[in-house]
Design a protein around this motif. Sequence first.
Motif, PDB file in Angstrom:
ATOM      1  N   TYR A 133       0.872  -1.182   0.000  1.00 25.47           N
ATOM      2  CA  TYR A 133       0.000   0.000   0.000  1.00 25.47           C
ATOM      3  C   TYR A 133       0.901   1.223   0.000  1.00 25.47           C
ATOM      4  O   TYR A 133       1.767   1.368   0.865  1.00 25.47           O
ATOM      5  N   GLN A 134       0.740   2.096  -0.998  1.00 21.74           N
ATOM      6  CA  GLN A 134       1.580   3.287  -1.122  1.00 21.74           C
ATOM      7  C   GLN A 134       0.885   4.509  -0.557  1.00 21.74           C
ATOM      8  O   GLN A 134      -0.274   4.788  -0.875  1.00 21.74           O
ATOM      9  N   VAL A 199      -3.171  -5.530   3.892  1.00 15.44           N
ATOM     10  CA  VAL A 199      -1.858  -4.937   3.634  1.00 15.44           C
ATOM     11  C   VAL A 199      -0.796  -5.582   4.515  1.00 15.44           C
ATOM     12  O   VAL A 199      -0.982  -5.749   5.721  1.00 15.44           O
ATOM     13  N   THR A 200       0.327  -5.937   3.900  1.00 18.44           N
ATOM     14  CA  THR A 200       1.467  -6.489   4.641  1.00 18.44           C
ATOM     15  C   THR A 200       2.719  -5.639   4.477  1.00 18.44           C
ATOM     16  O   THR A 200       3.723  -5.891   5.152  1.00 18.44           O
ATOM     17  N   CYS A 201       2.682  -4.653   3.564  1.00 18.32           N
ATOM     18  CA  CYS A 201       3.827  -3.765   3.358  1.00 18.32           C
ATOM     19  C   CYS A 201       3.318  -2.359   3.081  1.00 18.32           C
ATOM     20  O   CYS A 201       2.537  -2.147   2.152  1.00 18.32           O
ATOM     21  N   LEU A 202       3.746  -1.408   3.895  1.00 19.17           N
ATOM     22  CA  LEU A 202       3.366  -0.009   3.750  1.00 19.17           C
ATOM     23  C   LEU A 202       4.545   0.745   3.137  1.00 19.17           C
ATOM     24  O   LEU A 202       5.603   0.878   3.761  1.00 19.17           O
ATOM     25  N   ILE A 497      -1.486  -1.053  -3.833  1.00 20.50           N
ATOM     26  CA  ILE A 497      -2.604  -0.111  -3.930  1.00 20.50           C
ATOM     27  C   ILE A 497      -2.063   1.298  -3.706  1.00 20.50           C
ATOM     28  O   ILE A 497      -1.395   1.559  -2.698  1.00 20.50           O
ATOM     29  N   TYR A 498      -2.325   2.191  -4.627  1.00 21.93           N
ATOM     30  CA  TYR A 498      -1.986   3.603  -4.419  1.00 21.93           C
ATOM     31  C   TYR A 498      -3.104   4.210  -3.576  1.00 21.93           C
ATOM     32  O   TYR A 498      -4.285   4.127  -3.937  1.00 21.93           O
ATOM     33  N   TYR A 499      -2.744   4.814  -2.457  1.00 19.45           N
ATOM     34  CA  TYR A 499      -3.729   5.248  -1.464  1.00 19.45           C
ATOM     35  C   TYR A 499      -4.942   5.914  -2.133  1.00 19.45           C
ATOM     36  O   TYR A 499      -4.814   6.786  -2.966  1.00 19.45           O
ATOM     37  N   GLY A 500      -6.116   5.455  -1.750  1.00 14.80           N
ATOM     38  CA  GLY A 500      -7.346   6.052  -2.252  1.00 14.80           C
ATOM     39  C   GLY A 500      -7.912   5.411  -3.493  1.00 14.80           C
ATOM     40  O   GLY A 500      -9.101   5.602  -3.799  1.00 14.80           O
TER      41      GLY A 500
END
Length: 671
Positions: A133-134, A199-202, A497-500
């Motif tokens: 998740y970015q 999500v497993t990676c931020l 996933i790009y935030y939003g």
Amino acid sequence: MFNSRNPAFRYPTGAVANCLPVHFKIDMPRDLHCSAARLLVREDSTGETQKLDMFWCGMNGDNHEWWECHFAAQRPGLYFYHFEVTTWRGVMQMHRAFGGTDTMSPEAKDDWQLTVYERSFHTPEWLVGGVMYQVLPDRFFRSGKPKTGVPADRTLHGSWEEEPEWKPNSRGEVTNSDYFGGDLAGIMEKLDYLKSLGVTCLYLNPIFEAHSNHRYNTASYEKIDPLLGNEEDFRLLCTEAKKRGIHVLLDGVFNHTGSDSVYFNREGRYPTQGAYNSQNSPYSSWYNFCSWPDDYECWWNFKTLPDVIETNPEYDQYINGSKGIVRHWIAAGASGWRLDVADELPDTFLDNLRTAAKMENPDALVLGEVWEDASTKSAYGKRRRYLLGDQLDSVMNYPFRNAILGYLLGHDPAKMLEIIMNVLENYPPQVVRLLMNHIGTHDTERALTVLGGEPTGDHGRAWQAQQKLTPEQRELGLKRLKMAAVMQFTLPGVPCIYYGDEVGMEGYKDPFNRGTFPWGHENEELLSWYRKLGKLRRLLSCLKEGTFTPLKADDHTLVYVREDSIDAILVALNAGENPYALYLPDEWRTAEPVFGEAPDRNSGIHLHPLSVTALVRQKRPSPSGPFPLGKPETPEEALESIKDKIMENIEQEPEMKDELMDFLKKIQKKT
């Protein structure tokens, strides 16, 4: 006569470790009266070509015969090969054609590629099968926690719902100096939301002190930007994230700094002597001045982004040394680095950075920004060796983005599939399993806008600022975005996933793709879709490192299977405007639908226009019966599902948080 993707002709297929023999076979028609065959292999780094004689090894039916040989590359690198056969028609060349097959056309010049990586190459396990998740930190969530040391020259928006500033100032400059105040504490408050998405990676865009809202003009690598918090906030974020199974990935901008920085100090903000202020500055050797102080090399001619000489020993030690920046922030809790403009970082610098990261934590991730096929990328007249085992663990997967969006916008499905297959053939499997599969980032238009709106073309910011999807465009875009998300989550690699995106944000290029997250105004149907995909990633073994087998790619349809020894998923997409009936292989007739409809009595599925069907089957019996998308397999999975649902309810009804958390504690205690 040959297909590089078929193990009957080449075994093993794909990239291979050095010293591993590769078995080549060609299937020659008898009527060519082949009397000799040779494999010609050119080593890319040296230009040297080996000729290997092939041997007749038997008949393939009555009209064809097999010729074979083995080749083992001793050194990691790229190797390109083709075949030469002696026939009654003379010596003929066999080169690569579309789909990895062969052609003997005199015009054909393409060779097949063999990527050979270092046999000790290992990549981290913790990201395999996960979800990334970015986040652009300034635009995700604002905690309201008091900040100290924030520069007085920053402009803060009064409302979270305002549009990012895009108009040039009185000097005609776009300064990116408007802020919304999102911070690390705000991200920490939303960790349970991220957990509900699987999500497993931020992945955080830059968080170090910098004087722009995107923070790609680093002012100090040693400090967190004061508007985001401090190092204590960062350490706490990493700790709380790991409690939820989430790793934090930092953005490393090491090709350039800001002109407004401790190191350069063109604007005179800092009391230290920067390279711009004095030729005796400890940082002056980091930069390349054509004529000091105003004529210097900078990134893409942006005077606010002076280039750094990465091979300078002092700079390299500062970043990659035993007490350097890379190791410091991994020790503080980061699980790795995403490297900005990796193609502009020299090989030696990348080698040293990887060593530094792995010395601090062997499971640290080193992921690079590369927009093309990273296995064949050339930069500054030199072939890069990102994926051979001593530099990057993986890369941002722009080719998959192009294939996914291209297919959904009406491009030839076979050509879009070819983009995917080329990556899978050219990249080492250790890299493939960690590919950052995004469909939008801070550098591109929002996926929903691409899939529903008009192309950006040559339109400037004034036009982009006025554009909002019409209800009809938005409906079309949402249908396509759901399909894109299924592809993103089921193709080899790791979805990002790009935030939003998961709640329906739209927008053209920077800064319109960098709006604030619309808390309280989410598209709940789309959000549920993404949460279901996140759960699918957690439950299906085949989405970690399972094989990828394409079944169909034409007439607006794309069908493929991911499979391992435990389970399998079939994904069928129809990007066209007409319904499509698809016949299913026998083993899929009783599979369980997780998206779309179940197979009908004629052993087929009905694909509606702009729709996706995904079927799952278990290959090993489970004590709990069929695939448990709605019914978890174990008590632990059941508890996890309850926790996810409670967190979803807290997001929707914050005033119920205390009551719901008490309920969760009681359940955990009973379990």
